[in-house]
Design a protein around this motif. Structure first.
Motif, mmCIF file in Angstrom:
data_model
loop_
_atom_site.group_PDB
_atom_site.id
_atom_site.type_symbol
_atom_site.label_atom_id
_atom_site.label_comp_id
_atom_site.label_asym_id
_atom_site.label_seq_id
_atom_site.Cartn_x
_atom_site.Cartn_y
_atom_site.Cartn_z
ATOM 1 N N ALA A 103 0.843 -1.209 0.000
ATOM 2 C CA ALA A 103 0.000 0.000 0.000
ATOM 3 C C ALA A 103 0.873 1.251 0.000
ATOM 4 N N MET A 136 -6.687 -2.607 4.229
ATOM 5 C CA MET A 136 -5.559 -2.100 3.434
ATOM 6 C C MET A 136 -5.673 -2.465 1.959
ATOM 7 N N GLY A 137 -6.845 -2.963 1.572
ATOM 8 C CA GLY A 137 -7.142 -3.088 0.150
ATOM 9 C C GLY A 137 -6.461 -4.239 -0.553
ATOM 10 N N ASP A 165 -5.766 -7.202 -2.943
ATOM 11 C CA ASP A 165 -6.242 -7.324 -4.321
ATOM 12 C C ASP A 165 -6.867 -8.694 -4.588
ATOM 13 N N ARG A 200 0.165 -3.453 -5.921
ATOM 14 C CA ARG A 200 -0.948 -4.335 -5.543
ATOM 15 C C ARG A 200 -0.395 -5.508 -4.733
ATOM 16 N N ASP A 218 -8.435 -6.617 4.674
ATOM 17 C CA ASP A 218 -9.528 -5.955 3.983
ATOM 18 C C ASP A 218 -9.325 -4.431 3.983
#
Ligand code: PLP
Length: 332
Positions: free
Chosen positions: A87, A119-120, A122, A92, A117
């Motif tokens: 991040a 911290m996104g 992929d 990614r 979740d």
């Protein structure tokens, strides 16, 4: 070792503290216990993987990669920190989760899984224990390439020779702090899981000719196999670092008396250690790694392996976000 030759990202401001634990030492009535606060490294919530990722992510960036792929358990600190590094770097990150205990991965879980979740992440793939993880990550990398990504695969725990350089650097840092603080050591104790922490520290101590015995407390593997793995990885780290790789097998010392029923499964001694460190020193451990490692340290005090009059360093490798996923394991 001449570690400045390696590309490196800097995720921690300065050095992690080296502190005495006088109340814990008094409560145990044995040696003088100190702590290396690697729970306070940079990246989200800190921990030992940050030091490894400084070298691994720098390598990924130098190769022009845009996607990190790695593997860990459902409450993996390593996955959390790899994702955090991604991040921060604008990369990614996809995770392979090995369900070492069947039925333990829930995508609505708290602790580290919640942070995946937030911290996104992929993508998350969940596989059962026993899966060939390297092969599976190879497949994930192939699929990512077909989508147009340039993936970089980081092994479990970041524990290849390059990542383990982070713990050779930690040994150098702690030795320098000890010199400044006039602290001579009788023993160091650390966690021994995927092995990069233990092997990196061992390599750093050996390269410095420090003569400090190091004991790794296994959180999963049986002693003899882990000792062989650590000795081999430490020699790889020494070779990569440009130091003499003449580390004797006998320098790799592992205790496996704290694994209990298995990886991540609670033991009474772990619960006692987590509570004792929290109550006496406000140090937060975790049930899977540092709680069992601290239980190993306590066992060494009680069986006379670490004695009154000696000075011992406990290397805290982080993990406290997992505490919140296992409240029933650590309550008295
Ligand atoms: C908090 C914590 N401590 C210790 C370890 C073990 O370190 P290593 O994998 O380098 O043996 C881990 C590994 O995931 C960890 O998350």
């Amino acid at each position: 070792m001449h570690l400045a030759r390696f590309p490196r990202r800097h995720y921690t401001e300065g050095r992690t503290p080296l502190e005495p634990l006088p109340r814990l030492s008094a409560a145990l009535g044995g040696p003088e216990i100190w702590i290396k606060r690697d729970d306070l490294t940079g990246l989200a919530a800190g921990g030992n993987k940050t030091r490894k990722l400084e070298f691994l992510v720098a390598d990924a960036l130098q190769r022009g990669s845009d996607l990190l792929i790695t593997v860990g358990a459902p409450q993996s600190n390593h996955c959390r920190l790899t994702l955090a590094a991604a991040a921060k770097e604008g990369l990614r990150c996809r995770l392979l989760i090995e369900e070492r205990v069947p039925g333990t991965y829930h995508d609505d879980a708290v602790g580290n899984a919640l942070l995946f979740d937030l911290m996104g992440v992929d993508g998350v793939e969940v596989v059962p224990a026993g899966t060939d993880l390297a092969a599976k990550m190879g497949e994930m990398a192939d699929a990512a390439r077909a989508e147009g990504f340039d993936p970089y695969v980081i092994p479990g725990g970041g524990s290849n020779a390059l990542g383990s350089l982070g713990y050779a650097a930690c040994a150098e840092e702690a030795l320098q702090q000890s010199f400044e603080m006039d602290l001579a050591w009788d023993h160091w104790v650390c966690a021994s899981g995927s092995g990069g922490t233990h092997a990196g520290l061992l390599a750093g101590l050996h390269a410095a000719n420090a003569g400090i015995p190091l004991t790794g407390i296994s959180v999963r593997a049986e002693r003899a196999a882990q000792e062989t793995k650590i000795a081999n990885l430490a020699r790889e780290v020494l070779t990569l670092g440009g130091a003499r790789a003449d580390l004797p097998d006998a320098a790799s010392v592992v205790r496996d008396d704290q694994v209990g029923p298995g990886y991540s499964l609670p033991t009474e001694a772990m619960g006692e250690a987590v509570r004792l460190f929290a109550r006496e020193e406000a140090i937060l451990l975790d049930p899977v790694y540092t709680g069992k490692t601290a239980a190993g340290l306590i066992a060494m005090v009680r069986d006379g392996s670490l004695k009154a009059g000696e000075r011992v360093l406990f290397v805290h490798t982080g993990g406290s976000p997992a505490l919140h996923a296992y409240p029933e394991q650590v309550r008295a």
